[in-house]
Design a protein around this motif. Structure first.
Motif, PDB file in Angstrom:
ATOM      1  N   ASP A  34     -60.032  40.697 -28.567  1.00  0.00           N
ATOM      2  CA  ASP A  34     -60.116  39.525 -27.693  1.00  0.00           C
ATOM      3  C   ASP A  34     -61.393  39.653 -26.841  1.00  0.00           C
ATOM      4  O   ASP A  34     -61.507  40.578 -26.030  1.00  0.00           O
ATOM      5  CB  ASP A  34     -58.850  39.510 -26.836  1.00  0.00           C
ATOM      6  N   TRP A  44     -66.647  29.651 -28.757  1.00  0.00           N
ATOM      7  CA  TRP A  44     -65.688  29.583 -29.873  1.00  0.00           C
ATOM      8  C   TRP A  44     -64.784  30.818 -29.887  1.00  0.00           C
ATOM      9  O   TRP A  44     -63.570  30.739 -30.059  1.00  0.00           O
ATOM     10  CB  TRP A  44     -66.482  29.454 -31.171  1.00  0.00           C
ATOM     11  N   LYS A  45     -65.401  31.983 -29.684  1.00  0.00           N
ATOM     12  CA  LYS A  45     -64.618  33.225 -29.695  1.00  0.00           C
ATOM     13  C   LYS A  45     -63.724  33.309 -28.459  1.00  0.00           C
ATOM     14  O   LYS A  45     -62.563  33.714 -28.547  1.00  0.00           O
ATOM     15  CB  LYS A  45     -65.560  34.431 -29.765  1.00  0.00           C
ATOM     16  N   GLN A 100     -60.395  31.510 -28.517  1.00  0.00           N
ATOM     17  CA  GLN A 100     -59.286  32.113 -29.276  1.00  0.00           C
ATOM     18  C   GLN A 100     -58.409  33.000 -28.396  1.00  0.00           C
ATOM     19  O   GLN A 100     -57.363  33.466 -28.824  1.00  0.00           O
ATOM     20  CB  GLN A 100     -59.837  32.938 -30.442  1.00  0.00           C
ATOM     21  N   SER A 101     -58.862  33.267 -27.172  1.00  0.00           N
ATOM     22  CA  SER A 101     -58.092  34.151 -26.302  1.00  0.00           C
ATOM     23  C   SER A 101     -56.915  33.400 -25.695  1.00  0.00           C
ATOM     24  O   SER A 101     -57.077  32.316 -25.138  1.00  0.00           O
ATOM     25  CB  SER A 101     -58.987  34.678 -25.180  1.00  0.00           C
TER      26      SER A 101
END
Ligand code: AMP
Ligand code: GLY
Length: 418
Positions: free
Chosen positions: A303, A17-18, A21-22
């Motif tokens: 990021d 999920w993280k 976002q990049s």
């Protein structure tokens, strides 16, 4: 870039999920993943233990970076297999992952380098271990040397319990070869804290912290689990404490592992007890924590892909890692009966009902042919929220958790209740 994330828990869902976002991420694959990762990544039917299969998948799917979630593939040397082929992977090589996979190694290492930890002795002979515990004060702690899925640590109240434990681990082989050696350790009193640092062999980033809840019932009662919830940052945490942990534990560990030709790259998870004599190490893990990752990554403003690439290129020191000041709370929804026997295959409803800012990270979930999400494990979901204070975040989680339903669902009601 294409990314392969190895694992199937809520930790791996949070990592994917993280990473999603990049701006530099093109496609994410998860192996084997779960019903939650399927909404942001492509699940590949390859188990985390299938090292050759994972190497091949990284080649076939042009993965520019592979991220290892669980400990078992690290202990089995998956990173070495990638490095030899010149492929980028986030996690320590096998020799460095021993800081988690062998408690005997880890204890010796800490003693050699005067890293503060509980006093302990290691035994591979059952009779010698028995003679030793006869002379000790109680309570004391007995630990299996190898990986035992969080079950290999026993707190013994008296000599009888200690001898039974030694028999259980060393003679009955309750944890197989993981119990060939055991550690007898002094019991430490204090508050527990999990500290997380990225490391690139030469340098470790300053720590992010969380508390987790291991017992199944409110108030810390009942058997141990894989973790029933967590929160970050702890209300008792201070920057001075962080500096002391960094200077006396994290920094020397990374330096000494490097000097012992076990360069540590990846995430270093220090499990600590804050004692009256300062922070002491209970254990190291060579990976992200579960369920801590589900409350740490929502606080990461930077990021994650850039951090992981800096680790890979030994340029972590040049990077500013920015953690939000806000708090995050995560509560695990489990199948009734867990960590004992439980049923699976129940439909989960209400997942779309939660507020927009609520994160629902999946672990034991699968999808049927009609696209229904079903329970498929003991720990099913981690429901997480951020807020200006721990109280705000906590309230949001518990308000939203009520909207999600499956048969026999169980969760603790006291996560982050301070
Ligand atoms: P470990 O897997 O070594 O972190 O141990 C699991 C849990 O057992 C820890 O999170 C602590 O709650 C507890 N524990 C382990 N070692 C000790 C110790 N020396 N003193 C007190 N509690 C301990
Ligand atoms: N939070 C415990 C673990 O990840 O091992």
């Amino acid at each position: 870039m294409n990314i392969l994330v190895i694992g199937s828990g809520a930790r791996e869902h949070a990592i994917a999920w993280k990473l999603a976002q990049s701006p530099r991420v093109n496609k994410i694959y998860t192996a084997p993943g779960n019903a939650g990762t399927a909404s942001i990544a492509e699940n590949l039917p390859i188990e985390a233990s299938d090292i050759q299969g994972l190497v091949q998948a990284a080649i076939n799917y042009n993965a520019d970076l592979t991220v290892v979630g669980p400990e078992a593939p690290l202990a089995a040397g998956i990173v070495d297999h990638f490095v030899i082929r010149g492929m980028q992977i986030f996690g320590p090589v096998r020799a460095a992952a021993q800081i988690e996979s062998s408690k005997a190694f880890s204890k010796d290492f800490m003693q050699r380098h005067k890293i503060p930890a509980a006093f302990s002795k290691t035994f591979s002979d059952y009779n010698e271990a028995c003679s030793y515990v006869e002379l000790q004060r109680f309570p004391l702690v007995i630990k299996a040397d190898g990986l035992s899925q969080g079950k290999g640590v026993m707190i013994c109240a008296n000599l009888n319990e200690a001898k039974n434990t030694l028999k259980y681990i060393m003679q009955d082989k309750a944890f197989g070869d993981a119990g060939n050696s055991i550690i007898v350790e002094e019991m430490l009193a204090g508050r527990e804290l999990s500290a997380f640092s990225f490391a690139d062999a030469h340098y470790a980033s300053s720590i992010a912290t969380a508390c987790d809840y291991k017992r199944i019932y409110d108030g810390g009662f009942g058997p141990n689990t894989g973790g029933m919830g967590s929160y970050s940052p702890p209300e008792f945490y201070t920057p001075q404490m962080g500096q002391q942990i960094y200077d006396t534990i994290v920094k020397p560990v990374i330096k000494e592992l490097h000097d012992e030709h076990r360069p540590y790259k990846g995430m270093l998870y220090s499990g600590l007890m804050l004692t009256d004599d300062g922070p002491k190490v209970l254990e190291f893990n060579a990976r992200f924590g579960d369920p801590e990752t589900q409350v740490i990554l929502p606080r990461l403003n930077s990021d994650l892909l850039e951090i992981m690439l800096s680790v890979s290129n030994n340029r972590l020191q040049q990077l500013e890692i920015d953690w939000a000041l806000e708090a995050c709370v995560g509560v695990v929804m489990a199948s009734g009966g867990y960590p004992g026997k439980y049923q699976t295959g129940y439909p989960i409803s209400g997942l779309e009902e939660v507020d927009n800012d609520i994160m629902v990270f999946h672990s034991g979930t699968s999808m049927d042919d009609e696209g229904n999400v079903l329970t498929s494990g003991g720990r099913v979901l981690t429901v997480a929220a951020t807020g200006a204070t721990l109280g705000d975040a906590r309230e949001k989680v518990y308000d939203n958790i009520k909207k999600i339903h499956f048969k026999d669902c169980y969760y603790r009601k006291d996560i982050a209740l301070i």
